[in-house]
Design a protein around this motif. Sequence first.
Motif, PDB file in Angstrom:
ATOM      1  N   GLU A  92      52.456  36.932  18.998  1.00 37.55           N
ATOM      2  CA  GLU A  92      53.412  37.105  17.892  1.00 37.55           C
ATOM      3  C   GLU A  92      54.851  37.112  18.411  1.00 37.55           C
ATOM      4  N   GLY A  93      55.112  37.879  19.495  1.00 36.98           N
ATOM      5  CA  GLY A  93      56.454  37.909  20.045  1.00 36.98           C
ATOM      6  C   GLY A  93      56.877  36.581  20.653  1.00 36.98           C
ATOM      7  N   ASN A  94      55.937  35.890  21.267  1.00 34.81           N
ATOM      8  CA  ASN A  94      56.258  34.591  21.856  1.00 34.81           C
ATOM      9  C   ASN A  94      56.576  33.556  20.785  1.00 34.81           C
ATOM     10  N   MET A  95      55.888  33.634  19.645  1.00 37.35           N
ATOM     11  CA  MET A  95      56.219  32.723  18.536  1.00 37.35           C
ATOM     12  C   MET A  95      57.669  32.906  18.105  1.00 37.35           C
ATOM     13  N   HIS A  96      58.079  34.155  17.955  1.00 37.68           N
ATOM     14  CA  HIS A  96      59.445  34.444  17.525  1.00 37.68           C
ATOM     15  C   HIS A  96      60.453  33.900  18.532  1.00 37.68           C
ATOM     16  N   LEU A  97      60.224  34.169  19.822  1.00 41.07           N
ATOM     17  CA  LEU A  97      61.148  33.710  20.850  1.00 41.07           C
ATOM     18  C   LEU A  97      61.193  32.188  20.916  1.00 41.07           C
ATOM     19  N   LEU A  98      60.048  31.546  20.876  1.00 38.61           N
ATOM     20  CA  LEU A  98      60.013  30.087  20.916  1.00 38.61           C
ATOM     21  C   LEU A  98      60.767  29.471  19.738  1.00 38.61           C
ATOM     22  N   TYR A  99      60.601  30.066  18.571  1.00 43.63           N
ATOM     23  CA  TYR A  99      61.278  29.526  17.389  1.00 43.63           C
ATOM     24  C   TYR A  99      62.793  29.666  17.518  1.00 43.63           C
ATOM     25  N   VAL A 100      63.249  30.797  18.058  1.00 44.46           N
ATOM     26  CA  VAL A 100      64.685  31.053  18.171  1.00 44.46           C
ATOM     27  C   VAL A 100      65.311  30.246  19.300  1.00 44.46           C
ATOM     28  N   ALA A 101      64.656  30.201  20.461  1.00 47.33           N
ATOM     29  CA  ALA A 101      65.283  29.633  21.655  1.00 47.33           C
ATOM     30  C   ALA A 101      64.759  28.258  22.043  1.00 47.33           C
ATOM     31  N   GLY A 102      63.640  27.826  21.465  1.00 47.80           N
ATOM     32  CA  GLY A 102      63.015  26.580  21.889  1.00 47.80           C
ATOM     33  C   GLY A 102      63.668  25.328  21.312  1.00 47.80           C
ATOM     34  N   ARG A 247      58.772  45.196  20.003  1.00 49.33           N
ATOM     35  CA  ARG A 247      58.549  46.648  19.996  1.00 49.33           C
ATOM     36  C   ARG A 247      58.202  47.109  18.591  1.00 49.33           C
ATOM     37  N   LEU A 248      58.915  46.568  17.622  1.00 49.40           N
ATOM     38  CA  LEU A 248      58.743  47.043  16.255  1.00 49.40           C
ATOM     39  C   LEU A 248      57.403  46.604  15.670  1.00 49.40           C
ATOM     40  N   THR A 249      56.963  45.410  16.000  1.00 47.97           N
ATOM     41  CA  THR A 249      55.674  44.967  15.456  1.00 47.97           C
ATOM     42  C   THR A 249      54.515  45.745  16.065  1.00 47.97           C
ATOM     43  N   SER A 322      64.512  50.827  19.946  1.00 44.37           N
ATOM     44  CA  SER A 322      64.125  51.789  20.974  1.00 44.37           C
ATOM     45  C   SER A 322      63.775  53.129  20.342  1.00 44.37           C
ATOM     46  N   VAL A 323      64.573  53.549  19.364  1.00 42.26           N
ATOM     47  CA  VAL A 323      64.300  54.803  18.660  1.00 42.26           C
ATOM     48  C   VAL A 323      62.956  54.700  17.943  1.00 42.26           C
ATOM     49  N   ALA A 324      62.744  53.585  17.247  1.00 43.89           N
ATOM     50  CA  ALA A 324      61.494  53.392  16.509  1.00 43.89           C
ATOM     51  C   ALA A 324      60.299  53.376  17.450  1.00 43.89           C
ATOM     52  N   PRO A 363      48.422  53.718  25.631  1.00 42.59           N
ATOM     53  CA  PRO A 363      49.304  52.927  26.503  1.00 42.59           C
ATOM     54  C   PRO A 363      50.616  52.496  25.850  1.00 42.59           C
ATOM     55  N   PHE A 364      50.699  52.580  24.514  1.00 40.55           N
ATOM     56  CA  PHE A 364      51.913  52.142  23.831  1.00 40.55           C
ATOM     57  C   PHE A 364      53.127  52.960  24.272  1.00 40.55           C
ATOM     58  N   ARG A 365      52.938  54.163  24.758  1.00 42.37           N
ATOM     59  CA  ARG A 365      54.060  54.961  25.250  1.00 42.37           C
ATOM     60  C   ARG A 365      54.581  54.440  26.585  1.00 42.37           C
ATOM     61  N   ILE A 366      53.870  53.459  27.164  1.00 40.49           N
ATOM     62  CA  ILE A 366      54.292  52.813  28.411  1.00 40.49           C
ATOM     63  C   ILE A 366      54.646  51.346  28.172  1.00 40.49           C
ATOM     64  N   TYR A 367      53.819  50.638  27.405  1.00 43.50           N
ATOM     65  CA  TYR A 367      54.063  49.218  27.145  1.00 43.50           C
ATOM     66  C   TYR A 367      55.416  49.009  26.461  1.00 43.50           C
ATOM     67  N   ASP A 368      56.039  47.864  26.759  1.00 48.79           N
ATOM     68  CA  ASP A 368      57.345  47.511  26.187  1.00 48.79           C
ATOM     69  C   ASP A 368      58.406  48.563  26.495  1.00 48.79           C
ATOM     70  N   GLY A 369      58.318  49.144  27.682  1.00 48.50           N
ATOM     71  CA  GLY A 369      59.269  50.162  28.103  1.00 48.50           C
ATOM     72  C   GLY A 369      58.743  51.557  27.835  1.00 48.50           C
ATOM     73  N   SER A 370      58.687  52.374  28.868  1.00 52.88           N
ATOM     74  CA  SER A 370      58.178  53.732  28.713  1.00 52.88           C
ATOM     75  C   SER A 370      59.085  54.547  27.807  1.00 52.88           C
ATOM     76  N   SER A 371      58.510  55.597  27.220  1.00 57.46           N
ATOM     77  CA  SER A 371      59.309  56.479  26.364  1.00 57.46           C
ATOM     78  C   SER A 371      60.491  57.051  27.137  1.00 57.46           C
ATOM     79  N   GLU A 372      60.292  57.363  28.410  1.00 58.06           N
ATOM     80  CA  GLU A 372      61.368  57.934  29.219  1.00 58.06           C
ATOM     81  C   GLU A 372      62.514  56.930  29.405  1.00 58.06           C
ATOM     82  N   THR A 373      62.169  55.658  29.654  1.00 60.24           N
ATOM     83  CA  THR A 373      63.202  54.638  29.812  1.00 60.24           C
ATOM     84  C   THR A 373      63.985  54.451  28.514  1.00 60.24           C
TER      85      THR A 373
END
Length: 402
Positions: A92-102, A247-249, A322-324, A363-373
């Motif tokens: 899903e995220g790769n589709m968005h990036l490809l559409y915007v930047a491809g 992150r939001l999806t 990031s907040v979300a 694992p979501f608290r680590i994936y796409d950047g840890s909560s601490e980061t």
Amino acid sequence: MSPAELDDLRGRTRAFIREVVLPAEPGPGAPLDDATRDALRVQARDAGVFAPHAPVEYGGLGIPIDAWSPVFQEAGYSPIGPAVLNIMAPDEGNMHLLYVAGTPAQHERYLAPLVRGDVRSSFAMTEPHPGAGSDPRALSTAAERVDGGWRLTGQKRFISGANGAAFAIVMARTPGVEGWDEGATMFLLPLDAPGVTVGPDIHTIEGAIAGGHPYVGFDGCFVPDEDVLGEPGQGFRYAQVRLGPARLTHCMRWLGLARRAHDTALDRADARELFGSRLRDLGVAQALLADSVIDLETSDAIIDKTARMLRADPRAGEGLSSVAKVHCSEAVFRVIDRAVQLCGGDGVTDALPLIQYLNEVRPFRIYDGSSETHRWAIARRAASARSREVEAGAARLDEVTP
């Protein structure tokens, strides 16, 4: 789509997940096999709920990002729902990036088959220590300029979906050459290209993402210029284009699963009798249920606000994402954990799928950047914003008059 059409799509997605997908779910912890997934995807297309986020010209429904959440939550009510509807990470995220930047050619070669569900993809950024992880500036995979393209060398780890993926979007450090800035660059690379090694696998506690999270190595892989995604040297900027919405999806999908866990807890609280009362009428259970409602509603609200902001002002939306991400990743875990507690002994067995859900969301608290980061970044942004306000003339509020 009009508001009425979006509401209709949400209703049809809800019905499809409950009537078609839930009966087809594998047992707790078991993976979804490709044959079942493909058969369900045919039914999803027939029901008009497949790839709701993707561009219409490539086979999606084209709904805007601020309308994704209700549909994604309905899909996420089943652990396999996002894969069936083709809205699962990392595709899903790769589709968005490809559409915007491809480029148009990249859209045809990579985006179109991804939207159709003909292939899977991966996003290769994370590396073994001391390479890039929570700190992308530690990126060590490198690409050197050669005749007609680039030569890519390095190793990645925890590359979600790489087993069986057709291609990866690879982040590599690149020098400043030919007028391009030194920095990072994104490359589109088929994973059957010479020099690519996929594996060994990394076993994790969750299994919703098809293709696992293996190591991926690049040993002098040639990438032609036409497979550079976006402008050379601008990879970190494009990464934010992808990561803010991605992150939001994640929040949207997992919130749907948390709603199912909460429904399970509500059903148990209504049916179970203890000490002469239904569980739902006991104060200790009511406190758990109420706290879960609060977590669900606040998560829904921050997702909705962030999605609107990502559409109106992507840069501001990236910060709010990031907040979300921090709030939702912790809230959905709490909701599912309370459901386990309310279901007692059954909650920690395979008789109910709640422990599977807990494994999926932890694992979501680590994936796409840890909560601490993310907390570090959130605090820095807040402090910097307030400093600018004071520098622009706002009164300091901490001063004490002697």
